[in-house]
Design an enzyme around this catalytic site. Structure first.
Site, PDB file in Angstrom:
ATOM      1  N   GLY B  39       0.858  -1.189   0.000  1.00  0.00           N
ATOM      2  CA  GLY B  39       0.000   0.000   0.000  1.00  0.00           C
ATOM      3  C   GLY B  39       0.881   1.221   0.000  1.00  0.00           C
ATOM      4  O   GLY B  39       2.036   1.164   0.442  1.00  0.00           O
ATOM      5  N   SER B  43      -0.641   4.703   4.225  1.00  0.00           N
ATOM      6  CA  SER B  43      -1.916   3.991   4.118  1.00  0.00           C
ATOM      7  C   SER B  43      -2.252   3.216   5.388  1.00  0.00           C
ATOM      8  O   SER B  43      -3.342   2.669   5.505  1.00  0.00           O
ATOM      9  CB  SER B  43      -1.892   3.052   2.924  1.00  0.00           C
ATOM     10  OG  SER B  43      -0.808   2.156   3.030  1.00  0.00           O
ATOM     11  N   GLY B  44      -1.329   3.152   6.329  1.00  0.00           N
ATOM     12  CA  GLY B  44      -1.633   2.527   7.621  1.00  0.00           C
ATOM     13  C   GLY B  44      -1.053   1.140   7.804  1.00  0.00           C
ATOM     14  O   GLY B  44      -1.460   0.413   8.713  1.00  0.00           O
ATOM     15  N   LYS B  45      -0.043   0.767   7.010  1.00  0.00           N
ATOM     16  CA  LYS B  45       0.537  -0.567   7.122  1.00  0.00           C
ATOM     17  C   LYS B  45       1.217  -0.778   8.474  1.00  0.00           C
ATOM     18  O   LYS B  45       0.959  -1.769   9.155  1.00  0.00           O
ATOM     19  CB  LYS B  45       1.563  -0.796   5.999  1.00  0.00           C
ATOM     20  CG  LYS B  45       1.015  -0.598   4.600  1.00  0.00           C
ATOM     21  CD  LYS B  45       2.067  -0.839   3.535  1.00  0.00           C
ATOM     22  CE  LYS B  45       3.213   0.160   3.551  1.00  0.00           C
ATOM     23  NZ  LYS B  45       2.804   1.534   3.224  1.00  0.00           N
ATOM     24  N   SER B  46       2.073   0.167   8.844  1.00  0.00           N
ATOM     25  CA  SER B  46       2.801   0.008  10.109  1.00  0.00           C
ATOM     26  C   SER B  46       1.837   0.036  11.283  1.00  0.00           C
ATOM     27  O   SER B  46       1.999  -0.706  12.254  1.00  0.00           O
ATOM     28  CB  SER B  46       3.840   1.120  10.274  1.00  0.00           C
ATOM     29  OG  SER B  46       4.777   1.061   9.232  1.00  0.00           O
ATOM     30  N   GLU B 170       9.182  -3.541   6.509  1.00  0.00           N
ATOM     31  CA  GLU B 170      10.208  -3.129   5.538  1.00  0.00           C
ATOM     32  C   GLU B 170      11.619  -3.504   5.980  1.00  0.00           C
ATOM     33  O   GLU B 170      12.473  -2.635   6.171  1.00  0.00           O
ATOM     34  CB  GLU B 170      10.116  -1.626   5.285  1.00  0.00           C
ATOM     35  CG  GLU B 170       8.798  -1.255   4.638  1.00  0.00           C
ATOM     36  CD  GLU B 170       8.688   0.236   4.363  1.00  0.00           C
ATOM     37  OE1 GLU B 170       9.650   0.792   3.833  1.00  0.00           O
ATOM     38  OE2 GLU B 170       7.645   0.821   4.672  1.00  0.00           O
TER      39      GLU B 170
HETATM   40  N1  ATP Z   1       2.480   8.075  16.331  1.00  0.00           N
HETATM   41  C1  ATP Z   1       1.592   8.633  15.486  1.00  0.00           C
HETATM   42  N2  ATP Z   1       0.781   9.634  15.895  1.00  0.00           N
HETATM   43  C2  ATP Z   1      -0.131  10.186  15.054  1.00  0.00           C
HETATM   44  N3  ATP Z   1      -0.293   9.820  13.781  1.00  0.00           N
HETATM   45  C3  ATP Z   1       0.484   8.836  13.299  1.00  0.00           C
HETATM   46  C4  ATP Z   1       1.462   8.187  14.120  1.00  0.00           C
HETATM   47  N4  ATP Z   1       2.080   7.245  13.371  1.00  0.00           N
HETATM   48  C5  ATP Z   1       1.519   7.297  12.149  1.00  0.00           C
HETATM   49  N5  ATP Z   1       0.558   8.242  12.098  1.00  0.00           N
HETATM   50  C6  ATP Z   1      -0.295   8.556  10.928  1.00  0.00           C
HETATM   51  O1  ATP Z   1      -1.026   7.421  10.579  1.00  0.00           O
HETATM   52  C7  ATP Z   1      -1.096   7.253   9.181  1.00  0.00           C
HETATM   53  C8  ATP Z   1      -0.590   5.877   8.789  1.00  0.00           C
HETATM   54  O2  ATP Z   1       0.771   5.770   9.110  1.00  0.00           O
HETATM   55  P1  ATP Z   1       1.605   4.430   8.949  1.00  0.00           P
HETATM   56  O3  ATP Z   1       2.947   4.686   9.511  1.00  0.00           O
HETATM   57  O4  ATP Z   1       0.831   3.302   9.518  1.00  0.00           O
HETATM   58  O5  ATP Z   1       1.667   4.314   7.364  1.00  0.00           O
HETATM   59  P2  ATP Z   1       2.507   3.285   6.483  1.00  0.00           P
HETATM   60  O6  ATP Z   1       1.522   2.671   5.559  1.00  0.00           O
HETATM   61  O7  ATP Z   1       3.293   2.384   7.349  1.00  0.00           O
HETATM   62  O8  ATP Z   1       3.444   4.242   5.659  1.00  0.00           O
HETATM   63  P3  ATP Z   1       4.976   4.000   5.168  1.00  0.00           P
HETATM   64  O9  ATP Z   1       4.883   3.163   3.941  1.00  0.00           O
HETATM   65  O10 ATP Z   1       5.448   5.387   4.861  1.00  0.00           O
HETATM   66  O11 ATP Z   1       5.723   3.357   6.281  1.00  0.00           O
HETATM   67  C9  ATP Z   1      -0.284   8.397   8.584  1.00  0.00           C
HETATM   68  O12 ATP Z   1      -1.180   9.384   8.156  1.00  0.00           O
HETATM   69  C10 ATP Z   1       0.548   8.893   9.719  1.00  0.00           C
HETATM   70  O13 ATP Z   1       0.751  10.285   9.615  1.00  0.00           O
HETATM   71 MG    MG Z   2       5.382   2.105   7.713  1.00  0.00          MG
END
Ligand code: ATP
Ligand code: MG
Lengths: 266, 306
Positions: B39, B43-46, B170
């Site tokens: 994604g 997108s919220g994966k982590s 990752e």
């Molecule tokens: N600790 C936090 N506090 C507030 N918002 C957060 C926090 N961590 C992530 N977010 C928000 O939550 C949303 C999803 O973040 P996440 O890190 O899960 O995305 P991701 O899919 O892992 O992205 P990436 O591929 O860049 O790692 C993002 O909009 C991010 O700004």
């Molecule tokens: Mg991530």
């Protein structure tokens, strides 16, 4: 991590956000300074009214401020208990063995709480409405006269603004390392005090190493881009004095005059 | 051990300043399989995978992790045992190293979960061997190692706890091709040992090569959840909508299909692709129809190469 409100900027709008950060800092200083001389319930009431007005002008929910007060509640309680137990005088309201609560003690305790809360809230308003970088450049600007006596104002201000820039980074880093170590079974909430103190080592060491690494990287990056002196840097956002600031000075002047007048009423 | 997410919502923050991130997630991670999560960034994966070992608790809904159930109300103390069962490797895990020596760092996890010094040492040595870490460096400070070596130590630190499920966020970021290939081998080995694996990756080749099933996240919701073959059979336009790339082999295959070629299965490797293509060309040469009747040939299909 996110419940520390003091020192945290919260985006918003309104006069307190538009004002020059220098004005806000000066106002906060004047307010806190006057509060030290508050001596009667009317002066406290007057100060509280001024504070509530400022609170409302930030247009932030009151829950935010409650979260600002919560972490220091125990400190307030501690001071209050000291005040209650160790101020003498008469009449005695309550006695239990050597423990004696007197009327002046009680009144003092209440004053201490009010003063404490007012000061904390006023500084919280300043940091909530002012981004850290703006606070740093305001301080630099306000300290400028000290250059005459060879104080390295520009360098100090640069240090301050770099330090402030690092705060959110470090908070993010702390969160990440905390999660990694929790995944390896770290638990900070159980065991004796000694054990708990030892348990933070896996958190502190990586944090420190990471911060040091970042600092070195930043120093290198600044050097390769020709940084020589903090003097005469241009800024992204210039400070400017406007109508809102005049308004603010009028407000604080009215407050100060009212405060002085009220403190003569006994 | 199966992990099952039911009706999960998640928001960061508390009170008035909440940031909703995950919405109505329902997912199952089958035992002994590799599930990839892809994604676009943000997108919220982590955020999703941190629910799997209860680093984050759902705002609403439930997460079932083996015999444990995590909801909004689960107490912090009840969460620690879950972490022994689900290991988590973060992006750039080397930033978690702290101990004076490599071996002590790797022993940290097992000891937290009640292993004796002797047991922890054995587990650590086994884990370090698995990631191919040089025995002579066990008593070195982890801070004197190269980046690649640090990554291995950090990986071993999670492997040493011998969790039944392992989540990798990752893990290949910043590794050279050699390091990436070794990492993929490690993931395969773990799967062959029967471990359940969840892998976040931006590299579609990795996903294609490894995953049994794929979860596609978009704006905090599950946009697709299906076997890897089904996912990559979707049209190119769908991937463009998700802002995702296709693996090179599959992108090429899809372009060739537009030209009238027909493939009987998705090419997982360059080798596979070449064989299928050679078969097509052979049959085209034999029938002499390739150039003018590509369309009709698409119906009959080429010879099968399995
Ligand atoms: N600790 C936090 N506090 C507030 N918002 C957060 C926090 N961590 C992530 N977010 C928000 O939550 C949303 C999803 O973040 P996440 O890190 O899960 O995305 P991701 O899919 O892992 O992205 P990436 O591929 O860049 O790692 C993002 O909009 C991010 O700004
Ligand atoms: Mg991530």
């Amino acid at each position: 991590m996110n419940n520390l409100v003091i020192g945290q900027f919260v985006p918003g709008s309104g006069i307190l956000y538009r004002m020059d950060p220098r004005t806000k800092i000066l106002m906060t200083i004047v307010y806190v300074f006057l509060l030290v001389f508050a001596n009667s319930w009317v002066t406290y009431l007057w100060s509280a009214i001024f504070l509530v007005a400022a609170l409302l002008l930030t247009k932030q929910g009151l829950g935010l401020y409650w979260r600002g007060i919560k972490p220091i509640l125990w400190l307030i309680l501690f001071t209050v208990v000291l005040q209650l137990l160790f101020s003498g005088g008469t009449p005695v309201l309550f006695q239990w063995g050597a423990i004696k609560v007197t009327e002046p003690g009680l009144i003092n305790a209440i004053y201490v709480i009010v003063r404490f809360v007012l000061i904390v809230l006023m500084s919280t308003i300043l940091t909530i409405t002012t981004p850290p970088t703006a606070i740093a450049s305001a301080i630099e600007s306000l300290l400028k006269p000290l250059k005459a006596i060879k104080v390295p104002v520009a360098e100090l201000a640069l240090m301050l603004s770099i330090a402030l820039r690092f705060v959110p980074l470090l908070m993010g880093e702390t969160d990440k390392i905390m999660k990694a170590q929790k995944s390896r079974g770290m638990s900070l909430s159980t065991g004796s005090l000694m054990k708990r103190a030892k348990a933070v080592i896996p958190l502190l060491v990586p944090l420190f190493v990471g911060a040091l690494q970042r600092a070195l990287d930043l120093a290198n990056a600044m050097e390769v881009r020709g940084f020589e002196s903090a003097e005469g840097r241009t800024r992204y956002r210039e400070l400017s004095y406007g109508r809102d600031d005049t308004l603010a000075f009028v407000a604080i002047a009215v407050f100060a005059i009212g405060f002085l007048a009220l403190s003569f009423i006994k | 051990m199966v992990i099952n997410i039911e009706g999960l919502d998640f928001a960061y923050g508390a009170g008035k300043q909440t940031v909703p991130v995950l919405k109505n997630i329902n997912l199952t991670f089958p035992e002994g399989q590799i599930t990839a999560i892809i994604g676009q960034t943000g997108s919220g994966k982590s955020t999703l995978v941190q629910q799997l070992n209860a680093l984050l608790k759902p705002t609403a809904g439930e997460v079932h992790i083996g015999d444990h159930t995590v909801t909004n109300k689960t107490k912090e103390k009840a969460l620690t045992p879950i972490r022994a069962e689900v290991g988590m490797v973060f992006q750039f895990p080397e930033s978690q190293l702290f101990a004076p020596t490599v071996i002590e760092d790797v022993m940290y996890g097992p000891k937290n979960f009640g292993a004796t010094d002797e047991e922890a040492k054995q587990a650590a040595e086994k884990a370090l061997a698995k990631v191919g870490f040089d025995t002579s460096l066990y008593d070195q400070s982890p801070f004197n190692l190269s980046g690649g070596q640090m990554r291995r130590v950090a990986l071993a630190g999670v492997l040493a706890m011998n969790p039944q499920t392992m989540v990798f966020d990752e893990p290949a970021a910043g590794l050279d091709p050699q390091g990436q290939a070794e990492l993929l081998d490690l993931l395969r080995t773990l799967r062959d040992e029967g471990k359940t694996i969840v892998l976040i990756s931006h590299q579609m080749e990795q996903v294609l090569a490894l995953a049994n099933q794929v979860v596609v996240m978009k704006d905090g919701q599950v946009a697709a959840h299906e076997p890897v073959e089904e996912l990559f059979a979707r049209p190119q336009s769908w991937f463009a909508d998700q802002h995702l790339d296709l693996p090179e082999t599959i992108a090429f295959q899809k372009e060739m299909e537009k030209q009238g070629f027909v493939f009987d299965h998705l090419a997982k490797t360059v080798d596979d692709l070449a064989k299928q293509l050679a078969g097509q060309l052979d049959s085209a040469k034999l029938t002499g129809q390739r150039s003018d009747q590509a369309g009709s040939q698409a119906q009959t299909g080429g010879p099968h190469h399995e």
